[in-house]
Design a protein around this motif. Structure first.
Motif, short mmCIF file in Angstrom:
data_model
loop_
_atom_site.label_atom_id
_atom_site.label_comp_id
_atom_site.label_asym_id
_atom_site.label_seq_id
_atom_site.Cartn_x
_atom_site.Cartn_y
_atom_site.Cartn_z
N LEU A 1 3.75 -29.98 32.70
CA LEU A 1 4.99 -30.56 33.21
C LEU A 1 5.75 -29.58 34.12
CD1 LEU A 1 6.22 -32.37 29.96
CD2 LEU A 1 4.85 -33.29 31.84
N TRP A 2 5.09 -28.50 34.50
CA TRP A 2 5.68 -27.50 35.38
C TRP A 2 5.04 -27.56 36.76
CZ3 TRP A 2 8.95 -23.09 34.09
CH2 TRP A 2 9.41 -23.08 32.77
N ASN A 3 5.82 -27.25 37.76
CA ASN A 3 5.28 -26.95 39.08
C ASN A 3 4.91 -25.47 39.11
OD1 ASN A 3 5.81 -29.56 40.26
ND2 ASN A 3 7.98 -28.99 40.34
N GLN A 4 4.01 -25.10 40.01
CA GLN A 4 3.73 -23.68 40.19
C GLN A 4 4.99 -23.01 40.73
OE1 GLN A 4 1.09 -21.84 39.26
NE2 GLN A 4 0.42 -23.75 38.28
N CYS A 5 5.42 -21.94 40.08
CA CYS A 5 6.70 -21.33 40.45
C CYS A 5 6.73 -19.89 39.98
CB CYS A 5 7.86 -22.11 39.84
SG CYS A 5 7.78 -22.24 38.04
N GLU A 6 7.73 -19.17 40.47
CA GLU A 6 7.89 -17.76 40.13
C GLU A 6 8.07 -17.57 38.62
OE1 GLU A 6 11.24 -14.20 40.75
OE2 GLU A 6 11.64 -16.25 41.39
N ALA A 7 8.89 -18.42 38.00
CA ALA A 7 9.17 -18.26 36.58
C ALA A 7 7.91 -18.43 35.75
CB ALA A 7 10.23 -19.27 36.14
N LEU A 8 7.12 -19.44 36.06
CA LEU A 8 5.91 -19.70 35.29
C LEU A 8 4.90 -18.58 35.48
CD1 LEU A 8 4.49 -21.65 33.42
CD2 LEU A 8 3.64 -22.88 35.42
#
Length: 361
Positions: free
Chosen positions: A43-50
């Motif tokens: 349920l996440w987009n690829q991103c800095e936090a992940l």
């Protein structure tokens, strides 16, 4: 002729003994099947936090890394409201509950003390009219809430919280308060658990409210820290606990005596007293969580990581975008990794949930 007869007899013997097992038997086929890896963060987009979170966890759980953390020291702390459960802007769940208790509950509203009713009215005016809350309202609310539920047994209070939580969350269609979890953040719990982390809920909300809300997530009560009121035996009266021996037929009730409002440095104090270990991971969303984050970052023994979630999505949630932007800049400057609800989450509460206007009776 004899040679041919001998070969036929030999073949018949083999057939009589049954099939010849080879390396291609069904049992061997089962053993050779490679299990499908568990999917995380769907349920996440690829991103800095992940990326930051996964890189951190992979590093500190690698026995060959110089940053390896023993499993018993993999402690993660999570704020609750606005971090993994809907803050349901502009009020917390426990604020909504007090407003209902003092102004609407037919079993209580007519006997609510004046200061409890006033605190509830402050919340109502803030939500419905935008009237600013009084200074230090967190403490005003804490004292009022202690009074509002005094005399309830823990079972009664748990049932009271769950009954209200089962109502539809104001401002949303297709979701109750009890269901208002940020679904992507629940995937963080799952990921950390599978990587040997123990996570604790460290909230400014009432400890027993938190326990009631997170029970459905399988979070044990002893991993929940929050605002606390004194408990007492139902027959203890004014006797101090050190002078009174509770009987077998007695039970605990809530009192109107506040012990602690679990915000800011009080969170650090409670983590130290109740967990007894310094966290290596910390998740929050507001200034009330900065002390907890800083305590985590000061861990002298291990590599740490801290995350602040910013409510910056006014399409799928109720958010103050200007405040969200201010917070994001502040959190980045402090060295925390920012999680953006708008950019990082594919969904917030689930695809079937719709944001609506607030409605009031």
């Amino acid at each position: 002729m004899k040679k041919h007869l001998f070969l036929i007899l030999a073949l018949l013997c083999v057939v009589a003994q049954g099939p010849v097992l080879t390396s291609c038997s069904k049992d061997d086929d089962k053993k050779s099947v490679t299990p499908t890896p568990k999917a995380y963060f769907t349920l996440w987009n690829q991103c800095e936090a992940l990326t930051t979170l996964k890189t951190y966890v992979e590093d500190v759980t690698n026995p060959n890394s110089s940053n390896y953390i023993k499993e018993e020291d993999r402690i993660a702390t999570f704020d609750m409201d606005g971090t993994f459960i809907g803050e349901l802007y502009p009020t917390y769940f426990e604020y909504n509950l007090l407003e209902y208790r003092a102004l609407e509950d037919p079993t209580y509203k007519d006997k609510a003390p004046a200061d409890v009713r006033q605190a509830a009215q402050n919340i109502r005016d803030f939500v419905r009219n935008g009237t600013p809350l009084p200074d230090h309202f967190d403490m005003i609310h804490a004292y009022a809430a202690a009074k509002a539920y005094a005399g309830m047994t823990l079972t009664e209070f748990d049932s009271y919280v769950k009954k209200y939580a089962a109502t539809q969350a104001n401002g949303f269609k297709g979701m109750t308060y009890a269901e208002s979890f940020y679904k992507p953040m629940l995937e963080v719990f799952d990921y950390l658990k599978d990587n040997g982390f123990t996570y604790y809920v460290v909230s400014g909300s009432d400890r027993f409210i938190c326990r009631s809300l997170v029970e459905s997530l399988g979070i044990e009560p002893n991993r929940v820290i929050g605002m606390d009121v004194c408990l007492s035996s139902n027959k203890q009266g004014d006797n101090a606990g050190v002078d009174y021996t509770m009987g077998k037929d007695e039970y605990l009730v809530r009192t109107d005596s506040l012990i602690i409002k679990n915000l800011k440095t009080n969170k650090v104090r409670q983590i130290s007293q109740e967990i007894g270990k310094q966290p290596v991971l910390s998740f929050g969303n507001s200034s009330g969580d900065c002390a907890m984050h800083n305590y985590c970052m000061s861990n002298p023994n291990y590599r740490t990581a801290t995350f602040m979630l910013v409510a910056d999505d006014d399409a799928r949630d109720h958010a103050d975008l200007a405040e969200g932007a201010r917070r994001e800049a502040k959190w980045r400057e402090a060295g925390y990794t920012v999680i953006s609800m708008k950019n990082d989450f594919k969904t917030i509460y689930g695809y079937s949930v719709e944001k609506t206007d607030f409605t009031f009776q």
